[in-house]
Scaffold this active site. Structure first.
Site, PDB file in Angstrom:
ATOM      1  CG  HIS A 156       1.552  10.014  -3.752  1.00  0.00           C
ATOM      2  ND1 HIS A 156       1.385   8.810  -3.094  1.00  0.00           N
ATOM      3  CD2 HIS A 156       1.632   9.708  -5.062  1.00  0.00           C
ATOM      4  CE1 HIS A 156       1.369   7.836  -3.967  1.00  0.00           C
ATOM      5  NE2 HIS A 156       1.503   8.342  -5.179  1.00  0.00           N
ATOM      6  N   GLY A 189      -3.774   2.215  -9.444  1.00  0.00           N
ATOM      7  CA  GLY A 189      -2.366   2.300  -9.835  1.00  0.00           C
ATOM      8  C   GLY A 189      -1.452   2.848  -8.755  1.00  0.00           C
ATOM      9  CG  ASP A 218       7.535  10.617  -9.613  1.00  0.00           C
ATOM     10  OD1 ASP A 218       6.427  10.368  -9.105  1.00  0.00           O
ATOM     11  OD2 ASP A 218       8.314   9.727 -10.037  1.00  0.00           O
ATOM     12  CB  ILE A 219      12.522   8.959  -8.167  1.00  0.00           C
ATOM     13  CG1 ILE A 219      14.016   8.701  -8.209  1.00  0.00           C
ATOM     14  CG2 ILE A 219      11.730   7.676  -8.385  1.00  0.00           C
ATOM     15  CD1 ILE A 219      14.522   7.872  -7.034  1.00  0.00           C
ATOM     16  CG  HIS A 228       1.205  11.588  -9.311  1.00  0.00           C
ATOM     17  ND1 HIS A 228       2.420  11.009  -9.635  1.00  0.00           N
ATOM     18  CD2 HIS A 228       0.528  10.655  -8.604  1.00  0.00           C
ATOM     19  CE1 HIS A 228       2.462   9.780  -9.147  1.00  0.00           C
ATOM     20  NE2 HIS A 228       1.326   9.529  -8.511  1.00  0.00           N
TER      21      HIS A 228
HETATM   22  P1  5GP Z   1       1.798   6.093  -7.308  1.00  0.00           P
HETATM   23  O1  5GP Z   1       2.093   5.063  -8.364  1.00  0.00           O
HETATM   24  O2  5GP Z   1       1.736   5.471  -5.936  1.00  0.00           O
HETATM   25  O3  5GP Z   1       0.639   6.982  -7.597  1.00  0.00           O
HETATM   26  O4  5GP Z   1       3.037   7.090  -7.333  1.00  0.00           O
HETATM   27  C1  5GP Z   1       4.232   6.849  -6.653  1.00  0.00           C
HETATM   28  C2  5GP Z   1       5.255   7.728  -7.296  1.00  0.00           C
HETATM   29  O5  5GP Z   1       6.364   7.790  -6.445  1.00  0.00           O
HETATM   30  C3  5GP Z   1       5.763   7.188  -8.648  1.00  0.00           C
HETATM   31  O6  5GP Z   1       5.512   8.144  -9.654  1.00  0.00           O
HETATM   32  C4  5GP Z   1       7.258   6.956  -8.388  1.00  0.00           C
HETATM   33  O7  5GP Z   1       8.050   7.297  -9.516  1.00  0.00           O
HETATM   34  C5  5GP Z   1       7.534   7.848  -7.194  1.00  0.00           C
HETATM   35  N1  5GP Z   1       8.609   7.368  -6.359  1.00  0.00           N
HETATM   36  C6  5GP Z   1       8.798   6.095  -5.915  1.00  0.00           C
HETATM   37  N2  5GP Z   1       9.889   6.029  -5.125  1.00  0.00           N
HETATM   38  C7  5GP Z   1      10.384   7.286  -5.054  1.00  0.00           C
HETATM   39  C8  5GP Z   1      11.511   7.855  -4.382  1.00  0.00           C
HETATM   40  O8  5GP Z   1      12.280   7.194  -3.678  1.00  0.00           O
HETATM   41  N3  5GP Z   1      11.721   9.190  -4.550  1.00  0.00           N
HETATM   42  C9  5GP Z   1      10.891   9.966  -5.319  1.00  0.00           C
HETATM   43  N4  5GP Z   1      11.206  11.261  -5.421  1.00  0.00           N
HETATM   44  N5  5GP Z   1       9.820   9.465  -5.959  1.00  0.00           N
HETATM   45  C10 5GP Z   1       9.568   8.150  -5.836  1.00  0.00           C
END
Ligand code: 5GP
Ligand code: ZN
Length: 113
Positions: A99, A92, A30-31, A101
């Site tokens: 995906h 969230g 994760d970034i 986590h």
């Molecule tokens: P969500 O909030 O949708 O459950 O998780 C999305 C995740 O994607 C977040 O934890 C965010 O930090 C990660 N993320 C967003 N953009 C990027 C990216 O360009 N590269 C990577 N490696 N992770 C990303």
């Protein structure tokens, strides 16, 4: 062609460290890590969220979870870890491509925020 960040990552158009990959899934860091280990496991197939899945996707969903467990073992998360799937605005979810986590390396809190 739809404009999806994780589809671009899966296709290799946006470079990431590919921690695990097979025909169906890809794992990468994760970034914005929320724990010492924070890895995302995605299907290569574009699915908007868990809410879009049906019984047809059960093998793929199982594979996502067993891949998360395999990566957790590779990362030596012997004290445990957390797997999270955020779904939709209230869940969230910020990226509209399903995906999982994988979070570990510290004690997690419960209940989540
Ligand atoms: P969500 O909030 O949708 O459950 O998780 C999305 C995740 O994607 C977040 O934890 C965010 O930090 C990660 N993320 C967003 N953009 C990027 C990216 O360009 N590269 C990577 N490696 N992770 C990303
Ligand atoms: Zn996608």
């Amino acid at each position: 062609m739809h404009d999806c960040l994780f589809c671009k990552i899966a296709a290799g158009d946006i470079p990431v460290t590919r921690l695990y990959e097979d025909e169906q899934v890809l794992a990468f860091p994760d970034i914005h890590p929320q724990a010492p280990v924070h890895i995302l496991i995605i299907p290569k197939l574009h699915l908007q969220s868990l809410d879009e899945t049906t019984a047809e996707n059960s093998p793929l969903l199982g594979h996502l979870l067993t891949t998360a467990a395999e990566i957790a073992r590779q990362q030596s998360l012997t004290h445990g870890y957390r797997t999270v799937i955020n779904t939709g605005p209230d869940g969230g979810q910020t990226v509209g491509h399903l995906h999982v986590h994988l979070l570990g390396g510290r004690a997690m809190h419960w209940p989540p925020g």
